[in-house]
Motif scaffolding. Structure first.
Motif, PDB file in Angstrom:
ATOM      1  N   SER A  80     -16.906  64.098  34.352  1.00  0.00           N
ATOM      2  CA  SER A  80     -17.193  62.661  34.657  1.00  0.00           C
ATOM      3  C   SER A  80     -17.636  61.763  33.380  1.00  0.00           C
ATOM      4  CB  SER A  80     -18.159  62.149  35.721  1.00  0.00           C
ATOM      5  OG  SER A  80     -17.443  62.796  36.855  1.00  0.00           O
ATOM      6  N   TYR A  81     -18.212  62.709  32.419  1.00  0.00           N
ATOM      7  CA  TYR A  81     -18.848  61.816  31.175  1.00  0.00           C
ATOM      8  C   TYR A  81     -18.002  62.074  30.065  1.00  0.00           C
ATOM      9  CZ  TYR A  81     -21.561  61.672  26.738  1.00  0.00           C
ATOM     10  OH  TYR A  81     -22.170  61.323  25.650  1.00  0.00           O
ATOM     11  N   PHE A  82     -17.361  63.380  30.030  1.00  0.00           N
ATOM     12  CA  PHE A  82     -16.639  63.906  28.879  1.00  0.00           C
ATOM     13  C   PHE A  82     -15.244  63.220  28.720  1.00  0.00           C
ATOM     14  CE2 PHE A  82     -13.352  67.010  26.764  1.00  0.00           C
ATOM     15  CZ  PHE A  82     -14.203  67.101  25.732  1.00  0.00           C
ATOM     16  N   ILE A  83     -14.575  62.847  29.870  1.00  0.00           N
ATOM     17  CA  ILE A  83     -13.335  62.103  30.157  1.00  0.00           C
ATOM     18  C   ILE A  83     -13.568  60.742  29.719  1.00  0.00           C
ATOM     19  CG2 ILE A  83     -13.159  61.795  32.369  1.00  0.00           C
ATOM     20  CD1 ILE A  83     -10.043  62.294  32.106  1.00  0.00           C
ATOM     21  N   MET A  84     -14.612  60.018  29.825  1.00  0.00           N
ATOM     22  CA  MET A  84     -14.671  58.745  29.551  1.00  0.00           C
ATOM     23  C   MET A  84     -14.921  58.602  28.064  1.00  0.00           C
ATOM     24  SD  MET A  84     -15.204  56.528  31.838  1.00  0.00           S
ATOM     25  CE  MET A  84     -15.903  55.158  30.448  1.00  0.00           C
ATOM     26  N   ARG A  85     -15.574  59.502  27.372  1.00  0.00           N
ATOM     27  CA  ARG A  85     -15.863  59.729  26.109  1.00  0.00           C
ATOM     28  C   ARG A  85     -14.364  59.827  25.457  1.00  0.00           C
ATOM     29  NH1 ARG A  85     -18.317  56.500  25.170  1.00  0.00           N
ATOM     30  NH2 ARG A  85     -18.214  57.091  22.716  1.00  0.00           N
TER      31      ARG A  85
END
Length: 568
Positions: free
Chosen positions: A216-221
């Motif tokens: 959820s964090y990684f793909i935002m980045r």
């Protein structure tokens, strides 16, 4: 009143809108959202699964929300059916293509912004599609097809009737497989005005997508680095989250930790349903609490990850590593400035990857590769600048030996279960074992290291089941964390399933994904500092040792702490 650091949107599927027969009655239902959330925008869908809406009815619904000061945008989901498996439009069928053009045109006439839900792909294998593929792989054929469809049946007709319409393509959470259904991450973002990010994770064991929470964090980045400044936000839903309410809260938290400008909640009907309505007050509380401090977080930083466009390999491994307390920052290109670079099997899609690795090492950078990348390059007959070979042998291990410099083992530790790993062979005294798995009168590399000019090359052996990484002893995880970020200002000493999110302004977040209390040691590579809780303002004092300060905290299950490093 809006939130200060992000906007909140609700996606409203066309079926939900068609069920609104009395706006006065619907207003009573919508008050449930207004009680718990500050809603800035709604996406009003005009098509999904062969269902459309009467345009006069849509205008009335649009006016209803506008009268409340809520922005209205259009939404389209390009499916034929969602009963059972998802069935996309066939883009070799003129009826489907012209129908898409018609719905795009009408939607653009009514709205100044349109988002395509994450079904703007093709999984059609009809006879016409098979013939059109004409010897290409499905990925090659479909990515070019969807690029053409984007231009001819979405962008051009929309801009013709509304030159100022803001067109957004939303990408789903399954980034490893985009190209297989035609998502063209290389070309589409430059065609559309903006992109959007699906950040759903739910549960990595009991759902088909097996996505670790860190995604959820990684793909935002990742998406932020695909189209900097034009990643509209993150989008998640409540499905399959009722087993653990924190799983829904984590989708919200990690989306915002990734610096989302907007958070979209899917969807209107589900969040009013008795099975999922509990997530509205939960989401409201989580977002309100985070709004108090996320503005103080700087730009995310971490070990650079290179995920080339249209690549796949070692599915979602980056996110398993992120769950070990290793901060990561993904890019669709080989980052030329970052000191630390992490490469998985995905990087083998770049035919110049070995040259890029060698250049980075000559520049004095720290490169970490996986056993999966080693195997992929070896299978292609490509040699790395290191004497290590991937074999077809396996080993079960549950004991590990640690070495500071690779000459002798200083410590033996045990895992809670046996772990299956591939066996690597390496050249003695040319490459060094920093972590080894112990077998039967034998041992096997877990972390290899060698110098190359001014640089440092590490090879990490990845277990067959990526989830077994969580069972590595904390001493092993600490060595891995050091290999990934040897000069990090902030690091942690703890077990797996604890995340660390670092930012460029002396702030960071420690997040537990564990079902139990956990002690965590936080190391700050500086003396005479304290930690300030960014929510409460309370100070945490540490102990100075070896030119750094150690802070010991105990974190409750699934919770987090956000800190700012400050002078004593």
């Amino acid at each position: 009143m809006s939130y200060r650091n992000f906007k909140i949107a609700i996606y409203c599927p066309v079926g939900n809108l068609n069920s609104i027969n009395d706006l006065n009655k619907f207003e009573q239902s919508f008050k449930f959202f207004e009680k718990h959330l500050n809603v800035d925008k709604v996406y009003l869908e005009t098509y999904r699964g062969n269902e459309t809406i009467d345009w006069d009815k849509m205008r009335k619904i649009k006016e209803f929300f506008n009268s409340k000061g809520i922005q209205t945008s259009g939404g389209i989901t390009t499916t034929v059916s969602e009963r059972g498996e998802f069935v996309s439009l066939c883009y070799n069928d003129d009826i489907h293509k012209n129908g898409l053009k018609e719905i795009i045109t009408k939607t653009a006439e009514l709205f100044d912004e349109i988002i395509l839900d994450d079904f703007f792909f093709t999984n059609c294998r009809c006879k016409a599609c098979i013939e059109a593929k004409c010897g290409l792989s499905w990925a090659e054929y479909r990515t070019e097809l969807m690029k053409e469809v984007s231009i001819d049946y979405v962008i051009r007709p929309a801009k013709e009737v509304n030159p100022n319409v803001n067109l957004i393509i939303k990408y789903p959470n399954w980034y490893e497989h985009y190209q297989e259904t035609g998502y063209n991450l290389k070309d589409e973002p430059s065609l559309f005005d903006m992109i959007y990010t699906g950040t759903e994770t739910r549960d990595s064991m009991y759902t088909q997508q097996h996505l670790p929470r860190y995604l959820s964090y990684f793909i935002m980045r990742y998406m932020e680095n695909v189209k900097p400044g034009k990643n509209g936000g993150g989008w998640f839903d409540p499905y399959q989250c009722s087993y653990n309410l924190q799983s829904y809260a984590d989708q919200a938290r990690l989306t915002v930790f990734g610096k989302a400008k907007e958070v979209t909640l899917f969807c209107l009907g589900a969040l009013l349903d008795r099975d999922y309505s509990m997530f509205v007050p939960i989401g409201g509380y989580v977002l309100e609490t985070m709004d108090e401090f996320v503005g103080g977080l700087g730009n995310p930083i971490g070990t650079a990850c290179y995920i080339p466009y249209h690549s796949m390999g070692e599915d979602y491994l980056h996110n398993y590593m992120g769950m070990l307390g290793i901060p990561l920052e993904p890019y669709p290109y080989f980052e030329s400035e970052e000191k630390n670079i992490f490469l998985t099997e995905n990087a083998a899609y770049d035919k110049e990857i070995v040259s890029k690795i060698e250049t980075a090492l000559l520049e004095g950078r720290n490169v970490i590769i996986t056993s999966g990348l080693l195997k992929a390059l070896q299978n292609e007959g490509v040699k790395l600048p290191v004497n290590v070979r991937y074999t077809d042998r396996k080993a079960y291990i549950n004991e590990f030996a640690l070495s500071a410099h690779g000459i002798s083992f200083e410590k033996i530790v045990s895992s809670t279960k046996s772990i299956l790993i591939p066996q690597l062979e390496y050249a003695t005294n040319d490459v060094w074992q920093l972590i080894s798995g112990l077998g039967n009168n034998n041992n096997f590399p877990i972390l290899l290291n060698t110098k190359y000019s001014n640089g440092n090359l590490s090879i990490v052996t990845i277990p067959d089941d990526f989830g077994d990484l969580y069972h590595y002893p904390r001493e092993v995880l600490n060595s891995l964390r050091k290999a990934f970020s040897p000069n990090a200002k902030v690091s942690i000493d703890t077990v797996g399933n604890v995340g660390l999110f670092t930012y460029d302004n002396n702030t960071f977040v420690v997040k537990s994904f564990l079902p139990h209390q956990q002690d965590i040691s936080i190391y700050v590579d500086e003396q005479n500092v304290k930690l300030v809780d960014m929510v409460t303002g309370e100070s945490v004092n540490g102990i100075c040792a070896n030119d750094r300060t150690v802070f010991n905290i105990n974190l409750s299950p699934m919770l987090y702490r956000a800190y700012k490093i400050d002078s004593v």
